[in-house]
Design a protein around this motif. Structure first.
Motif, PDB file in Angstrom:
ATOM      1  N   ALA A 261       0.833  -1.207   0.000  1.00 57.53           N
ATOM      2  CA  ALA A 261       0.000   0.000   0.000  1.00 57.53           C
ATOM      3  C   ALA A 261       0.864   1.251   0.000  1.00 57.53           C
ATOM      4  O   ALA A 261       0.579   2.226  -0.719  1.00 57.53           O
ATOM      5  N   HIS A 262       1.936   1.226   0.785  1.00 57.98           N
ATOM      6  CA  HIS A 262       2.779   2.420   0.874  1.00 57.98           C
ATOM      7  C   HIS A 262       3.805   2.494  -0.254  1.00 57.98           C
ATOM      8  O   HIS A 262       4.249   3.597  -0.591  1.00 57.98           O
ATOM      9  N   LEU A 263       4.169   1.378  -0.838  1.00 59.07           N
ATOM     10  CA  LEU A 263       4.976   1.432  -2.057  1.00 59.07           C
ATOM     11  C   LEU A 263       4.201   2.164  -3.152  1.00 59.07           C
ATOM     12  O   LEU A 263       4.731   3.053  -3.831  1.00 59.07           O
ATOM     13  N   ILE A 264       2.929   1.815  -3.309  1.00 64.77           N
ATOM     14  CA  ILE A 264       2.103   2.469  -4.327  1.00 64.77           C
ATOM     15  C   ILE A 264       1.862   3.932  -3.959  1.00 64.77           C
ATOM     16  O   ILE A 264       1.991   4.834  -4.799  1.00 64.77           O
ATOM     17  N   GLY A 265       1.514   4.184  -2.686  1.00 70.57           N
ATOM     18  CA  GLY A 265       1.259   5.559  -2.267  1.00 70.57           C
ATOM     19  C   GLY A 265       2.480   6.445  -2.403  1.00 70.57           C
ATOM     20  O   GLY A 265       2.399   7.570  -2.935  1.00 70.57           O
ATOM     21  N   ASN A 266       3.626   5.968  -1.932  1.00 72.69           N
ATOM     22  CA  ASN A 266       4.863   6.738  -2.086  1.00 72.69           C
ATOM     23  C   ASN A 266       5.189   6.955  -3.555  1.00 72.69           C
ATOM     24  O   ASN A 266       5.688   8.014  -3.947  1.00 72.69           O
ATOM     25  N   PRO A 285       5.054   3.599 -21.363  1.00 75.49           N
ATOM     26  CA  PRO A 285       4.592   2.740 -20.255  1.00 75.49           C
ATOM     27  C   PRO A 285       5.429   1.483 -20.067  1.00 75.49           C
ATOM     28  O   PRO A 285       5.375   0.868 -19.000  1.00 75.49           O
ATOM     29  N   GLU A 286       6.213   1.106 -21.084  1.00 75.76           N
ATOM     30  CA  GLU A 286       7.066  -0.076 -20.939  1.00 75.76           C
ATOM     31  C   GLU A 286       8.154   0.133 -19.887  1.00 75.76           C
ATOM     32  O   GLU A 286       8.799  -0.823 -19.459  1.00 75.76           O
ATOM     33  N   LEU A 287       8.345   1.378 -19.469  1.00 76.91           N
ATOM     34  CA  LEU A 287       9.328   1.673 -18.429  1.00 76.91           C
ATOM     35  C   LEU A 287       8.817   1.310 -17.027  1.00 76.91           C
ATOM     36  O   LEU A 287       9.575   1.399 -16.059  1.00 76.91           O
ATOM     37  N   MET A 288       7.546   0.912 -16.917  1.00 71.61           N
ATOM     38  CA  MET A 288       6.948   0.735 -15.593  1.00 71.61           C
ATOM     39  C   MET A 288       7.725  -0.218 -14.675  1.00 71.61           C
ATOM     40  O   MET A 288       7.947   0.101 -13.499  1.00 71.61           O
ATOM     41  N   PRO A 289       8.157  -1.407 -15.133  1.00 72.54           N
ATOM     42  CA  PRO A 289       8.908  -2.273 -14.209  1.00 72.54           C
ATOM     43  C   PRO A 289      10.171  -1.599 -13.664  1.00 72.54           C
ATOM     44  O   PRO A 289      10.491  -1.732 -12.475  1.00 72.54           O
ATOM     45  N   ARG A 290      10.872  -0.866 -14.525  1.00 71.52           N
ATOM     46  CA  ARG A 290      12.070  -0.162 -14.071  1.00 71.52           C
ATOM     47  C   ARG A 290      11.691   0.971 -13.123  1.00 71.52           C
ATOM     48  O   ARG A 290      12.399   1.238 -12.141  1.00 71.52           O
ATOM     49  N   ALA A 291      10.572   1.639 -13.417  1.00 71.51           N
ATOM     50  CA  ALA A 291      10.122   2.731 -12.562  1.00 71.51           C
ATOM     51  C   ALA A 291       9.795   2.230 -11.158  1.00 71.51           C
ATOM     52  O   ALA A 291      10.136   2.876 -10.161  1.00 71.51           O
ATOM     53  N   VAL A 292       9.140   1.074 -11.058  1.00 69.71           N
ATOM     54  CA  VAL A 292       8.782   0.533  -9.745  1.00 69.71           C
ATOM     55  C   VAL A 292      10.043   0.212  -8.942  1.00 69.71           C
ATOM     56  O   VAL A 292      10.114   0.488  -7.735  1.00 69.71           O
ATOM     57  N   HIS A 293      11.053  -0.352  -9.588  1.00 72.97           N
ATOM     58  CA  HIS A 293      12.322  -0.601  -8.888  1.00 72.97           C
ATOM     59  C   HIS A 293      12.922   0.701  -8.360  1.00 72.97           C
ATOM     60  O   HIS A 293      13.384   0.776  -7.221  1.00 72.97           O
ATOM     61  N   GLU A 294      12.911   1.726  -9.189  1.00 69.82           N
ATOM     62  CA  GLU A 294      13.506   2.998  -8.782  1.00 69.82           C
ATOM     63  C   GLU A 294      12.692   3.657  -7.672  1.00 69.82           C
ATOM     64  O   GLU A 294      13.261   4.251  -6.746  1.00 69.82           O
ATOM     65  N   LEU A 295      11.381   3.555  -7.738  1.00 69.02           N
ATOM     66  CA  LEU A 295      10.545   4.107  -6.670  1.00 69.02           C
ATOM     67  C   LEU A 295      10.792   3.370  -5.355  1.00 69.02           C
ATOM     68  O   LEU A 295      10.795   3.977  -4.283  1.00 69.02           O
ATOM     69  N   MET A 296      11.004   2.059  -5.443  1.00 66.96           N
ATOM     70  CA  MET A 296      11.307   1.283  -4.241  1.00 66.96           C
ATOM     71  C   MET A 296      12.669   1.688  -3.677  1.00 66.96           C
ATOM     72  O   MET A 296      12.843   1.766  -2.457  1.00 66.96           O
ATOM     73  N   ARG A 297      13.624   1.937  -4.548  1.00 63.19           N
ATOM     74  CA  ARG A 297      14.949   2.360  -4.082  1.00 63.19           C
ATOM     75  C   ARG A 297      14.880   3.740  -3.439  1.00 63.19           C
ATOM     76  O   ARG A 297      15.372   3.944  -2.327  1.00 63.19           O
ATOM     77  N   ARG A 298      14.254   4.674  -4.143  1.00 63.69           N
ATOM     78  CA  ARG A 298      14.292   6.077  -3.712  1.00 63.69           C
ATOM     79  C   ARG A 298      13.348   6.362  -2.557  1.00 63.69           C
ATOM     80  O   ARG A 298      13.694   7.123  -1.646  1.00 63.69           O
ATOM     81  N   TYR A 299      12.146   5.750  -2.575  1.00 65.22           N
ATOM     82  CA  TYR A 299      11.137   6.065  -1.562  1.00 65.22           C
ATOM     83  C   TYR A 299      10.516   4.799  -0.980  1.00 65.22           C
ATOM     84  O   TYR A 299       9.304   4.745  -0.751  1.00 65.22           O
ATOM     85  N   GLY A 300      11.321   3.777  -0.759  1.00 60.92           N
ATOM     86  CA  GLY A 300      10.795   2.530  -0.212  1.00 60.92           C
ATOM     87  C   GLY A 300      10.151   2.726   1.146  1.00 60.92           C
ATOM     88  O   GLY A 300      10.649   3.490   1.979  1.00 60.92           O
ATOM     89  N   VAL A 382       0.750  -2.634 -11.967  1.00 58.98           N
ATOM     90  CA  VAL A 382      -0.630  -2.587 -12.443  1.00 58.98           C
ATOM     91  C   VAL A 382      -1.336  -1.348 -11.911  1.00 58.98           C
ATOM     92  O   VAL A 382      -2.030  -0.639 -12.657  1.00 58.98           O
ATOM     93  N   ALA A 383      -1.183  -1.069 -10.620  1.00 62.38           N
ATOM     94  CA  ALA A 383      -1.881   0.052 -10.003  1.00 62.38           C
ATOM     95  C   ALA A 383      -1.449   1.388 -10.592  1.00 62.38           C
ATOM     96  O   ALA A 383      -2.290   2.223 -10.963  1.00 62.38           O
ATOM     97  N   LEU A 384      -0.146   1.598 -10.677  1.00 70.42           N
ATOM     98  CA  LEU A 384       0.348   2.872 -11.202  1.00 70.42           C
ATOM     99  C   LEU A 384      -0.006   3.037 -12.671  1.00 70.42           C
ATOM    100  O   LEU A 384      -0.415   4.124 -13.106  1.00 70.42           O
ATOM    101  N   GLY A 385       0.140   1.973 -13.442  1.00 72.01           N
ATOM    102  CA  GLY A 385      -0.173   2.059 -14.864  1.00 72.01           C
ATOM    103  C   GLY A 385      -1.623   2.415 -15.116  1.00 72.01           C
ATOM    104  O   GLY A 385      -1.940   3.303 -15.923  1.00 72.01           O
ATOM    105  N   ALA A 386      -2.533   1.736 -14.417  1.00 72.97           N
ATOM    106  CA  ALA A 386      -3.961   1.990 -14.620  1.00 72.97           C
ATOM    107  C   ALA A 386      -4.361   3.371 -14.104  1.00 72.97           C
ATOM    108  O   ALA A 386      -5.154   4.083 -14.728  1.00 72.97           O
TER     109      ALA A 386
END
Length: 421
Positions: A261-266, A285-300, A382-386
């Motif tokens: 929940a907070h990974l998505i919210g952050n 949008p094909e960047l999404m998997p890489r974006a999720v990794h970076e969001l987890m790194r930067r704002y996990g 899925v959540a961020l993309g949609a």
């Protein structure tokens, strides 16, 4: 607060320091550059802990089996259990401590592998991939309801989207009935409260509730994780005890929705405050998997691991750690270490070379690497993309500086996320 005399350090970090809670990125960066190990005190703990701050040291420590999670497994010593000190200070009755301290997250060696194997099949890459259509279906349904939930065009995305999605997914996987899921949301909120005694009654209620579910599911089996755990218990009690079964359900449901929940919210908050990165992701949008990794790194959302105890005298980053001493890996410090990540404070969704591997340690490392990492990443993708597709004009409804955060040491969590659809 001063620590006992020790030539390795003369200062003990207060993890409830308001400055550190407000800016853990800057606070831990200063510690990391001063020393590879920093002494700190957790709220409620009588003894200090060593914080491991640098990327290489964190990865080495997390994969070093000379560290154990349970202090009872330190040979030849009666080590004070800092975990018990903390939960006692939080008002948890002693008879319920076993449900907090006896999980797969705290087990070592053969016990850890035994417990992990019982649930690992539910989180294989193939099983997680098979869940994607259902994750997408739940996502679209929740997004359908956002406009009606908005007041003057503003909705709290945490309450209406980032929490309901992962709690629905994990409850379906485990076998928690739909009518019971709001209670888990309430219990989860209480369990992260810093108020003394706030955890006691919710923990009692959860344990009782899981016991009722076990009785119900034993009489009416389903194709879910709970039925599988009951079968393992009933066929061979040595594989899974009564307490371990309750603890496993408790751990998986809570860990399976709170962090996601907070990974998505952050992630939403980060993208809405970095318009260049948001535009890049919308364009590709094909960047999404890489974006999720970076969001987890930067704002996990999880900034520290659970405590581990040295089973012998050893060194970390050239500094001695004595047998029986507790250490904690500071994931946020490791993931912002410029030795590994150039310009680490910059959000760059193209940083990871692909979406199939990760350099960051947001999900941990080693034998205790997060069991549900693949599912969490998939839900975030899925959540961020949609969300971005359905609401192209999505924007924060408050100034970024006014976003409220939960004042929890070792966590980076919003209290609410008001957005304008």
């Amino acid at each position: 607060m001063s620590a006992p005399a020790d030539p390795r350090t003369t200062e003990t970090v207060d993890l409830l320091d308001p400055g550190l809670l407000a800016d853990p990125f800057g606070g831990y960066a200063r510690m990391r550059e001063e020393a590879p190990l920093v002494r700190a005190l957790f709220p409620g703990a009588a003894s200090p802990v060593w914080l491991v701050t640098r990327y290489d040291d964190v990865k080495r420590m997390l994969s070093d089996q000379r560290f154990v999670n349970d202090p009872a497994n330190v040979p030849g010593m009666d080590v004070g259990d800092i975990r018990r000190q903390i939960i006692r200070a939080r008002g948890i009755p002693p008879e319920y401590a076993k449900y907090i301290l006896g999980s797969v997250l705290d087990a070592d060696g053969a016990d850890h592998m035994r417990l992990r194997r019982l649930v690992s099949r539910a989180f294989t890459a193939r099983r997680v991939a098979g869940l994607r259509p259902r994750v997408a279906e739940i996502t679209e349904s929740l997004l359908d309801g956002l406009p009606a939930a908005a007041e003057d065009g503003v909705v709290d995305l945490l309450e209406r989207f980032t929490y309901p999605l992962p709690i629905t997914v994990i409850c379906e996987l485990v076998g928690i009935p739909e009518e019971d899921r709001p209670r888990w949301r309430s219990w989860g909120r209480a369990l992260v409260s810093t108020e003394p005694g706030a955890m006691a009654e919710p923990l009692r209620e959860m344990v009782a509730h899981i016991g009722e579910l076990i009785v119900r599911r034993r009489a009416e089996p389903e194709d879910d994780l709970l039925t599988g755990l009951i079968r393992a218990h009933d066929e061979d009690g040595d594989r899974l005890s009564d307490v371990e079964m309750v603890t496993m359900v408790l751990t998986i449901v809570l860990a399976g929705h709170e962090t996601t929940a907070h990974l998505i919210g952050n992630g939403v908050a980060a993208l809405l405050t970095h318009p260049g990165q948001l535009a890049l992701l919308r364009d590709d949008p094909e960047l999404m998997p890489r974006a999720v990794h970076e969001l987890m790194r930067r704002y996990g959302p999880v900034q520290m691991t659970r405590m581990r105890y040295a089973t012998e005298d050893l060194t970390i980053g050239g500094m001695p750690v004595r047998r029986g001493e507790a250490v904690t890996a500071v994931l946020v410090s490791a993931d912002h270490d410029p030795r590994e990540f150039p310009d680490p404070d910059r959000l760059d969704i193209t940083r990871e070379p692909d979406g199939r591997r990760e350099n960051h340690v947001g999900f941990g490392h080693g034998l205790h690497y997060c069991l549900g990492a693949a599912l969490a990443r998939q839900e975030a993708e899925v959540a961020l993309g949609a969300l971005l597709r359905r609401f192209p004009d999505l924007a924060l409804a408050v100034d970024p500086a006014d976003l409220e955060r939960q004042p929890l040491p070792g966590a980076w969590r919003l209290a609410r996320l008001p957005v304008r659809l």
